[in-house]
Scaffold this motif. Sequence first.
Motif, short mmCIF file in Angstrom:
data_model
loop_
_atom_site.label_atom_id
_atom_site.label_comp_id
_atom_site.label_asym_id
_atom_site.label_seq_id
_atom_site.Cartn_x
_atom_site.Cartn_y
_atom_site.Cartn_z
N PRO A 159 0.80 -1.23 0.00
CA PRO A 159 0.00 0.00 0.00
C PRO A 159 0.83 1.27 0.00
N THR A 160 2.08 1.19 0.46
CA THR A 160 2.95 2.36 0.46
C THR A 160 4.29 1.98 -0.16
N GLN A 161 5.05 3.02 -0.55
CA GLN A 161 6.37 2.82 -1.14
C GLN A 161 7.36 3.77 -0.49
N SER A 162 8.62 3.38 -0.52
CA SER A 162 9.65 4.21 0.12
C SER A 162 10.12 5.34 -0.77
N GLN A 163 9.87 5.25 -2.07
CA GLN A 163 10.35 6.25 -3.01
C GLN A 163 9.18 6.92 -3.72
N ALA A 164 9.29 8.21 -3.90
CA ALA A 164 8.27 8.95 -4.65
C ALA A 164 8.24 8.44 -6.08
N GLY A 165 7.05 8.23 -6.58
CA GLY A 165 6.90 7.84 -7.99
C GLY A 165 6.69 6.38 -8.23
N ARG A 166 6.99 5.53 -7.27
CA ARG A 166 6.75 4.10 -7.47
C ARG A 166 5.27 3.78 -7.31
N ALA A 167 4.79 2.84 -8.11
CA ALA A 167 3.39 2.43 -8.04
C ALA A 167 3.12 1.68 -6.74
N ASN A 168 1.95 1.92 -6.17
CA ASN A 168 1.53 1.15 -5.00
C ASN A 168 0.24 0.41 -5.33
N LYS A 169 -0.28 -0.31 -4.35
CA LYS A 169 -1.47 -1.13 -4.52
C LYS A 169 -2.65 -0.33 -5.04
N TRP A 170 -2.81 0.89 -4.53
CA TRP A 170 -4.00 1.67 -4.86
C TRP A 170 -3.90 2.31 -6.24
N ASP B 182 -17.85 -4.78 -12.28
CA ASP B 182 -16.47 -5.08 -11.85
C ASP B 182 -15.80 -3.84 -11.29
N ALA B 183 -16.12 -2.69 -11.88
CA ALA B 183 -15.46 -1.45 -11.47
C ALA B 183 -15.94 -0.97 -10.10
N LYS B 184 -17.22 -1.12 -9.81
CA LYS B 184 -17.79 -0.53 -8.59
C LYS B 184 -17.09 -0.98 -7.30
N PRO B 185 -16.87 -2.29 -7.06
CA PRO B 185 -16.21 -2.67 -5.80
C PRO B 185 -14.82 -2.05 -5.64
N LEU B 186 -14.12 -1.89 -6.75
CA LEU B 186 -12.80 -1.26 -6.67
C LEU B 186 -12.92 0.21 -6.28
N PHE B 187 -13.85 0.92 -6.91
CA PHE B 187 -14.03 2.32 -6.54
C PHE B 187 -14.47 2.46 -5.08
N ASP B 188 -15.30 1.54 -4.62
CA ASP B 188 -15.72 1.57 -3.21
C ASP B 188 -14.51 1.45 -2.28
N LEU B 189 -13.58 0.56 -2.63
CA LEU B 189 -12.38 0.38 -1.82
C LEU B 189 -11.44 1.57 -1.92
N ILE B 190 -11.23 2.05 -3.15
CA ILE B 190 -10.30 3.17 -3.35
C ILE B 190 -10.76 4.40 -2.60
N THR B 191 -12.06 4.69 -2.66
CA THR B 191 -12.57 5.92 -2.05
C THR B 191 -12.70 5.83 -0.54
N THR B 192 -12.66 4.64 0.00
CA THR B 192 -12.77 4.49 1.46
C THR B 192 -11.45 4.11 2.12
N GLN B 193 -10.59 3.39 1.40
CA GLN B 193 -9.36 2.89 2.01
C GLN B 193 -8.08 3.33 1.30
N GLY B 194 -8.20 3.88 0.10
CA GLY B 194 -7.03 4.16 -0.71
C GLY B 194 -6.12 5.22 -0.13
N VAL B 195 -4.82 5.01 -0.30
CA VAL B 195 -3.81 5.97 0.15
C VAL B 195 -2.78 6.17 -0.95
N THR B 196 -2.11 7.30 -0.91
CA THR B 196 -1.02 7.56 -1.84
C THR B 196 0.16 6.64 -1.50
#
Length: 599
Positions: free
Chosen positions: A215-226, A244-258
């Motif tokens: 979910p997080t990365q040590s370096q700016a610019g690297r892709a994470n889970k979200w 298929d898209a809706k459950p992902l958006f539900d998770l991203i908007t409630t749990q997603g982090v940079t």
Amino acid sequence: MKRTLVKSKYILAAMAVAGGLFFFNACSKSFLERDPRGSLTGDNVSTKDGIDALLIGAYAALDGQQQDVAAIGTGGPWEAAPSNWIYGSVAGGDAHKGSDATDQPPISLIATGQFDASNGFFNTKWKVLFEGVVRTNIILSLLPNVKDMSDGQKTQVQSEARFLRGHYYFELKKMFGKVPWVDETQITDYKQPNNTDIWPKIEADFKYAYENLPPTQSQAGRANKWAAAAYLAKTYVYQKKWTDAKPLFDLITTQGVTAKGVKYALTARFEDNFDSETKNNSESVFAIQMSANNGTGQISNGNQGEMLNFPYNSPFGCCGFYQPTQDLVNSYRTDANGLPFLEDFNDHAVKSDMKVLSTAPFTPDAGTLDPRLDWTVGRRGIPYLDWGNHPGRSWVRDQDYAGPYAPKKNVYWQYNQDKYKDANSWAPGSAINLVLIRYSDVLLMAAETEAELTNLDAAQTYVNMVRTRAANPQTLVYKYIDDTKPMGGFTTTPAANYLVKNYAAGAFAAMGKDGALKAIRFERKLELAMEGQRFFDIVRWGTASAELTRFFAYESKITTDVTGGKFVVGRNEHYPIPQRQIDLSFKNGAKTLEQNEGY
């Protein structure tokens, strides 16, 4: 120096010296002609350090410049700009090509829908995107043989490489439609057919990345889970796989982090998404890391894909391209309730200084406007960041050809240009990140998904989140304290008559599904203008013919550059497979690449 993924030529040079990575060869060849393993020394790179260097190289290809590997023989960096300003915004009616009729004529053909497979810009874009594919495939092919990495470390690298490959193929798919799938198992035979749908393979790459990235990365610019989740959801949206898209958006908007671990949220200021001082903020889902003046002394650490897109005859020196259209400007008109005119916005045109000399008096439009206009478009009499009030005609190369406006989202501020202006090339560059997916984009895709599933109240909630930020006083543009000293600060007096409000409770339900979708689509036009999205949006909605036919009819009465523009149904939904690539695709006497319909 803090170690980040800044696509620095210094980093790439170090890779070449340390790892023997001399596989970017054959200056006149395309990806189809190259055997990328032919000059790789596997022993040199089949180590943890070697793989990490290769992975940084795969990220470096995101910028589309490829001047670090000029041997692949690409054109100007604007031809493959990752912002897609030509292919998404100019082609979609957000912007004119700009400059004058004699400058970069291949863009004029793209702008008016009159392109064909011989247009060299398409070949440049194709090659640069496949260069990214090549780099990821090399990583994936070498990874199993690396001895000094744990299984967990290998999974991490595989996840990032597949994320990047998913991105490059997503771009290829939305641009060209019929795209050959080449993966790490075909690394010695890149002449593959393009007659099967590659969406499932793109999905598989993003799914793997989503399931295995941290979910997080040590370096700016690297892709994470979200970031992977957002790309996967966007892939579903493009295929209309709403359930298929809706459950992902539900998770991203409630749990997603940079990648830095900050919960996704809209920034208080709209402009923070286009400012080097505030990059990698809470709205940045995935961004290409740009840098300037970082001590390397190298060319093009900044965003050179936008190097043409600064006002002409201005402090920036070059070049007068990418001028917003009157059609786009009119879209920011609001009614007495602070809402946009979804249907007849061009009947409420915003006043311009067309044909008015900069030495002549001019008073900007006094009607109500959405403030996002003045962070997106440079227009006469309104503060242009801290460079002074836009002077109008004197900053435009040819008003009659391309109108009176200037781009703004790609422009750096004057007060800190010593840090964020890249002056290592003949035209301006900047350290403003190119945000490929930002959170407002996610919210509006989530709104679209909910509306398609007839969850209209949920859709309205997402749209109102975006509009709430637009109405925030911090998003307004304010007048200078002293117009003659623009770096001296701003007053508390708005620069225009701004009025934005949310849709009232139950508005989308009252509109019905079709009306709600119309409002959501228009909000995307306002929020994501000049960000390379518009053409691809109207194509996937099936509205491109109607929208562009209307646009050409209206805009051609104002400027000369789009006269004769047209959208041909069944042809112009995708750009042509570059003829050069088809010519190079012959295998055993037969071509492996098929052309798209209508070319």
